[in-house]
Enzyme design. Structure first.
Site, PDB file in Angstrom:
ATOM      1  NE  ARG A  96     -28.949  14.971 -47.045  1.00  0.00           N
ATOM      2  CZ  ARG A  96     -29.034  13.773 -47.426  1.00  0.00           C
ATOM      3  NH1 ARG A  96     -30.421  12.649 -46.988  1.00  0.00           N
ATOM      4  NH2 ARG A  96     -28.823  13.058 -48.810  1.00  0.00           N
ATOM      5  CD  GLU A 128     -34.277   7.850 -53.280  1.00  0.00           C
ATOM      6  OE1 GLU A 128     -34.432   8.468 -52.847  1.00  0.00           O
ATOM      7  OE2 GLU A 128     -34.616   6.335 -53.884  1.00  0.00           O
ATOM      8  CE1 TYR A 164      15.216  27.224 -33.108  1.00  0.00           C
ATOM      9  CE2 TYR A 164      13.586  28.778 -31.849  1.00  0.00           C
ATOM     10  CZ  TYR A 164      14.250  29.326 -32.434  1.00  0.00           C
ATOM     11  OH  TYR A 164      13.521  29.248 -33.487  1.00  0.00           O
ATOM     12  CB  ALA A 197      22.052  19.419  -8.718  1.00  0.00           C
TER      13      ALA A 197
END
Ligand code: UD1
Ligand code: CA
Length: 457
Positions: free
Chosen positions: A14, A162, A390, A426
């Protein structure tokens, strides 16, 4: 002596799932793991798990989880190759309990909300009353789907039918079988082989042994929510709601403020110290701990992380990380992969930290990515500073000393070490190490050509 059998061989049709039902997750733990947790107060001699559908996978998953549970008994897996019913499932332990002279506690693997005290009380009643069998029952306003328990006087059970085998009249009975039973093994083991599959499903029902045993007693559970069985996804959702209410009630009673608790979810492995405030739409998962005086949310997801005392987390996602005391995170920060933020830091808007360590009083206020980096104390990371960690093949480390200031839009190309008290202009792209007490300008000069205009035809 007590042995336990947990029935977990069914597929759970179910659920309409490729995952075996008992492995479905409920608040960070599988259903069957929760059943194991409910044994906490029993201390059984032996624990059998009856597996069948994808049995190897169920066994594998549980073996690794079980190591972390503090149980004395080892977990024994018994295979039920064909799932011919709950009675047939219990038959499978007969060869393993040949000389056993105690009680067998049988639990359904899909009943995950039982409290340890409930099982303990059931077993105590069973033993004190010297019953042949004792089963847990509940009176439900909606008993649909459960087996109905019929009793004579003094809660002596005469029959369990049942739902699908019930007559219309029998269905009016609201007393249901929880799927939790104590049996005297001596009696049960002689009766089990006599079971027949005379029912709508042509299965060997464990519940049929009741009519062959005397006396069997029904014990009503105090809180009927505990016995919810999970057969479909709707019941899984209901169980989650019940679990959440339990967890949140607990923490509120321990001194945690929750604003709009209905919109908050908390795993039961989470720890919250008193005087924390959890704001709406916040989700706390795994091994998370929030220390005293902190405020988390609205709109945050914290997973396997520690939030130090008096911190403030606003609309952020934090996983596998640690935040020191008095730090402010967010809005819209993402911390992951063992980020470690010191005390009194600020990690602001649209900042991502991955495997980055920040010393105390260091600020990364806006629009930055710091990956594989170690920053000292009192560092000020300018808006838009990026560690280029990376190179297309490997990740490299960036180290920045105390009190250094990176200018807006700096790119630090790793591997690189910047000393203490450095100022980076900067827009710099810094590719070489910088010693302490230096100014770095790594950008092209501005060129201005006066009185110049593009020739347009
Ligand atoms: C069962 C009870 C019912 C009770 C309900 C409580 C029976 C016949 N019925 O019904 O009276 O009200 O639980 O939740 O016992 N399983 C096996 N092998 C099998 C069949 C099932 O290991 O051959 C396992 C399932 O994986 C599951 C448990 O037993 O964990 C219960 O099976 P399920 O089919 O869900 O029984 P219910 O119809 O819910
Ligand atoms: Ca069930």
């Amino acid at each position: 002596m007590v042995a336990v059998a947990i029935l977990a061989a069914g597929r759970g049709t179910r659920m309409k799932s490729s995952v075996p039902k008992v492995l479905h997750s409920l608040g960070g733990r599988s259903l069957v793991e929760r059943v194991l947790f409910s044994l906490e107060e029993i201390k059984p001699e032996r624990i059998f798990l009856i597996v069948g559908y994808q049995g190897e996978e169920v066994a594998e998953t549980l073996r690794s989880r079980y190591e972390h549970m503090e149980m004395d008994a080892s977990l024994e897996f018994v295979t039920q190759s064909q799932q011919l019913g709950t009675g047939h499932a219990v038959q499978q332990v007969i060869p393993h309990l040949q000389d056993f002279d105690g009680d067998l506690l049988v639990l359904n693997g899909d009943v995950p909300l039982l409290r340890p005290g409930t099982l303990k009380d059931l077993l105590t009643t069973h033993q004190e009353q010297r019953n042949t069998a004792t089963l847990l029952t509940a009176n439900l306003s909606n008993p649909k789907g459960y087996g109905r328990v019929f009793c004579g006087t003094n809660n002596v059970v005469t029959q369990i039918v049942e739902h699908r085998d019930c007559t219309t009249a029998q269905r009016q009975n609201r007393r249901v079988n929880a799927g939790v039973y104590c049996f005297r093994w001596g009696e049960l083991s002689t009766i089990l082989p006599q079971l027949e599959a005379n029912n709508d499903q042509q299965e060997y029902y464990l519940t049929d042994v009741i009519t062959m045993m005397q006396p069997v007693m029904a014990v009503d559970v105090e809180d009927p929510q505990e016995i919810l069985g999970i057969n479909d996804r709707k019941q899984l959702a209901t169980a989650y709601e019940i679990l959440q209410a339990r967890i949140k009630d607990h923490w509120m009673m321990e001194g945690v403020t929750m604003l709009d608790p209905g919109s908050i979810t908390i795993d039961d492995s989470v720890i919250l110290e008193p005087d924390t405030v959890i704001e709406p739409q916040t989700h706390l998962r795994g091994n998370t701990i929030v220390r005293s005086g902190s405020q988390v949310g609205p709109g945050s997801l914290i997973e396997n992380s520690e939030i130090g005392a008096n911190s403030r987390i606003l609309t952020s996602v934090i996983s596998d990380s640690q935040i020191g005391a008095g730090s402010r995170i967010g809005p819209y920060a993402h911390l992951r992969g063992h980020a470690q933020v010191g005390a009194n830091c600020r990690v602001g808007n649209f900042v991502e930290l991955k495997n980055a360590t920040l010393g105390d009083r260091t600020n990364v206020a806006h629009l930055s990515y710091l990956g594989d980096a170690t920053l000292g104390q009192h560092v000020n990371v300018g808006a838009g500073t990026i560690t280029a960690n990376y190179d297309g093949e490997k990740k490299h480390h960036t180290t920045i000393g105390d009190r250094t200031k990176t200018g807006s839009n700096s790119v630090l190309v790793a591997p690189i070490t910047i000393g203490a008290d450095v100022t980076i202009a900067a827009g710099s792209t810094v590719t070489e190490d910088v010693d302490s007490d230096a100014l770095v300008i790594a950008r092209s000069r501005q060129v201005v050509k006066p009185r110049w205009r593009l020739n347009q035809s």
